[in-house]
Scaffold this motif. Structure first.
Motif, PDB file in Angstrom:
ATOM      1  N   TYR A   1      -8.160   7.519   0.278  1.00 55.85           N
ATOM      2  CA  TYR A   1      -9.356   7.064  -0.164  1.00 55.85           C
ATOM      3  C   TYR A   1     -10.095   6.648   0.790  1.00 55.85           C
ATOM      4  O   TYR A   1     -11.354   6.831   0.807  1.00 55.85           O
ATOM      5  CB  TYR A   1      -9.231   6.077  -1.467  1.00 55.85           C
ATOM      6  N   VAL A   2      -9.562   5.761   1.558  1.00 55.90           N
ATOM      7  CA  VAL A   2     -10.372   5.171   2.572  1.00 55.90           C
ATOM      8  C   VAL A   2     -10.851   6.086   3.752  1.00 55.90           C
ATOM      9  O   VAL A   2     -12.148   6.184   4.344  1.00 55.90           O
ATOM     10  CB  VAL A   2      -9.542   3.980   3.415  1.00 55.90           C
TER      11      VAL A   2
ATOM     12  N   PHE B   1       0.840  -1.141   0.007  1.00 53.51           N
ATOM     13  CA  PHE B   1      -0.007  -0.115  -0.093  1.00 53.51           C
ATOM     14  C   PHE B   1       0.630   1.242   0.050  1.00 53.51           C
ATOM     15  O   PHE B   1       1.440   1.689   1.079  1.00 53.51           O
ATOM     16  CB  PHE B   1      -0.816   0.066   1.478  1.00 53.51           C
TER      17      PHE B   1
ATOM     18  N   GLU C   1      -4.227   4.685  -1.000  1.00 47.56           N
ATOM     19  CA  GLU C   1      -4.880   3.857  -0.234  1.00 47.56           C
ATOM     20  C   GLU C   1      -5.767   4.585   1.185  1.00 47.56           C
ATOM     21  O   GLU C   1      -7.035   4.661   1.171  1.00 47.56           O
ATOM     22  CB  GLU C   1      -4.505   2.480   0.114  1.00 47.56           C
ATOM     23  N   LYS C   2      -4.724   5.222   1.933  1.00 52.69           N
ATOM     24  CA  LYS C   2      -5.255   5.843   3.131  1.00 52.69           C
ATOM     25  C   LYS C   2      -5.948   6.987   2.893  1.00 52.69           C
ATOM     26  O   LYS C   2      -7.192   7.222   3.452  1.00 52.69           O
ATOM     27  CB  LYS C   2      -4.051   6.356   4.171  1.00 52.69           C
TER      28      LYS C   2
ATOM     29  N   ALA D   1      -7.406   2.896  -5.291  1.00 51.53           N
ATOM     30  CA  ALA D   1      -5.965   3.422  -5.134  1.00 51.53           C
ATOM     31  C   ALA D   1      -5.036   2.195  -5.762  1.00 51.53           C
ATOM     32  O   ALA D   1      -3.730   2.533  -6.297  1.00 51.53           O
ATOM     33  CB  ALA D   1      -5.771   3.648  -3.756  1.00 51.53           C
ATOM     34  N   GLN D   2      -5.398   1.067  -5.641  1.00 52.13           N
ATOM     35  CA  GLN D   2      -4.367   0.036  -6.155  1.00 52.13           C
ATOM     36  C   GLN D   2      -4.371  -0.083  -7.496  1.00 52.13           C
ATOM     37  O   GLN D   2      -3.418  -0.250  -8.146  1.00 52.13           O
ATOM     38  CB  GLN D   2      -4.988  -1.350  -5.454  1.00 52.13           C
TER      39      GLN D   2
ATOM     40  N   LEU E   1     -10.001   1.198  -1.500  1.00 50.39           N
ATOM     41  CA  LEU E   1      -8.893   0.440  -1.553  1.00 50.39           C
ATOM     42  C   LEU E   1      -8.498  -0.028  -2.963  1.00 50.39           C
ATOM     43  O   LEU E   1      -7.345   0.281  -3.616  1.00 50.39           O
ATOM     44  CB  LEU E   1      -8.941  -0.568  -0.563  1.00 50.39           C
TER      45      LEU E   1
ATOM     46  N   THR F   1      -8.474  -5.466  -2.839  1.00 44.74           N
ATOM     47  CA  THR F   1      -9.423  -4.641  -2.062  1.00 44.74           C
ATOM     48  C   THR F   1      -9.828  -5.131  -0.632  1.00 44.74           C
ATOM     49  O   THR F   1     -10.674  -4.904   0.020  1.00 44.74           O
ATOM     50  CB  THR F   1     -10.850  -4.705  -2.740  1.00 44.74           C
TER      51      THR F   1
END
Length: 385
Positions: A33-34, A26, A30-31, A271-272, A268, A219
């Motif tokens: 968007y979450v 990650f 990721e952080k 972002a990935q 997640l 995800t």
């Protein structure tokens, strides 16, 4: 050679600690968007990131429609339902696969038929498929394919792109057309892989993906159905409890499933997916380095089939025999490097032992020899960022 391989793996991952087979990384948004989903309070099955993830995945793969699901098995289950696989039907698949492939068939009340794989693809063999159908099947006046022994309908063909390496899709598409079989692709492991420059999962009536924690992108848990617009609309309906749109009433018009991907997970995934091309480039470089490391040894590194570009989800080595396979597994795991054998063949599992099967010599040969090697993308360090 064993110690040289162990040294190579440790040098690649730059650690003396335990090295997993395939761990997520990650390093992007990721952080962020979450956190956005938490701030929005839309953390469950409705939210902007679900829509975005579906749209982005459709765009990336070239599929007309993509429908997110809670996991890859759920995607397979619904895909088979969408092509009318039901109780008493048969679905042809390969014995060399993860159990989810067969479980999805069983969830529909259908029975798998196991046909051999090709050694050069690890996927369902068109030649073995044609031979089995000629010996065991017929088409009726309406074009349906039946198993001769009991006249049961063979509704679909479900190949799996093993470790991200595309199966021989030209051959499978041709034979399915000749025999009236609907092709559904289990592309759980092959996101980013192409067959003649076209993404796996887009050759059949439907394809399915997985975003489990050990996949190329994750995800956390999740899957995706790739389909045309018509089947995509049906997939969305079935996976959202078959609920009809209404401002406040609860109306459901058929048996549906609560297979929706939560917005948290979709965030997640978005972002990935932004990092997928970089992941693929690194994984292909690792595969080339493995091949160079093992060149001239008793081990054969498994490379992508001709005309294909594989994501090399899990790198695989083919040993000379089972004794060498077991020696490799023991030596690496004892030194804190996770390696794994290929799956036990599905026809050997108790719940599928009575299923019809053809000659499975290639699958048995591979089962006794294949080992997966660590394949994670490396986390960025200050030096490499």
């Amino acid at each position: 050679m064993l110690q040289s391989l162990i040294d190579f793996v440790r040098d690649h991952y730059r650690t003396n600690d335990f090295i997993p087979l395939h761990a997520p990384i990650f390093g992007g948004n990721e952080k962020t968007y979450v956190a956005e989903t938490i701030d929005s309070t839309f953390v469950s099955s409705v939210g902007a990131f679900v829509d975005r993830f579906e749209q982005d995945m459709a765009s990336y793969t070239g599929s007309p429609r993509a429908v997110a699901t809670v996991n890859g098995t759920a995607a397979l289950h619904v895909a088979l339902r969408l092509v009318d696989v039901g109780p008493g039907d048969y679905v042809i698949t390969q014995p060399l696969t993860f159990v989810a492939t067969c479980n999805a068939i069983s969830y529909c009340g259908a029975v798998p038929i196991f046909v051999d794989v090709d050694r050069h693809t690890l996927g369902l063999s068109p030649a073995a498929l044609a031979d089995w159908l000629e010996a065991n099947a017929y088409r009726d006046d309406h074009g349906y394919c039946h198993r001769r022994e009991d006249n049961g309908v063979i509704r679909a063909c479900l190949p799996m792109h093993t470790f991200g390496h595309p199966a021989d899709l030209d051959g499978l598409v041709r034979i399915c057309h000749e025999w009236g079989l609907t092709l559904v692709e289990d592309a759980a492991e092959s996101l980013g892989s192409t067959y003649h420059d076209r993404h796996t999962g887009t050759f059949g009536a439907l394809g399915t993906l997985s975003f489990n924690g050990n996949k190329v992108i994750t995800t956390g848990g999740g899957g995706m159905i790739l389909a045309n617009q018509v089947l995509g609309e049906r997939a969305k309906h079935l996976t959202t409890t078959a609920k009809q749109p209404h401002a406040f009433e609860y109306a459901h018009d058929e048996l549906g499933y609560n297979y929706r991907l939560p917005n948290l997970n979709a965030a997640l995934g978005c972002a990935q997916l932004e990092q997928l091309d970089a992941y693929l480039a690194e994984k292909r470089k690792l595969a080339a380095d493995y091949a160079a490391c093992l060149s001239g040894s008793d081990f054969t590194f498994f490379t992508e089939p001709e005309g294909c570009s594989s994501n090399y989800w899990l790198n695989a080595v083919v040993c000379a025999d089972q004794a060498q396979r077991d020696e490799l597994l023991q030596a690496t795991n004892q030194q804190g490097i996770m390696t794994r054998p290929i799956w036990q063949l599905m026809n050997c599992l108790p719940m599928y032992a009575a299923a019809p099967a053809g000659d499975l010599n290639n699958a048995m040969w591979l089962e006794a020899r294949v080992v997966n090697l660590p394949s994670s993308v490396r986390a960025k360090t200050k030096e490499s960022s």
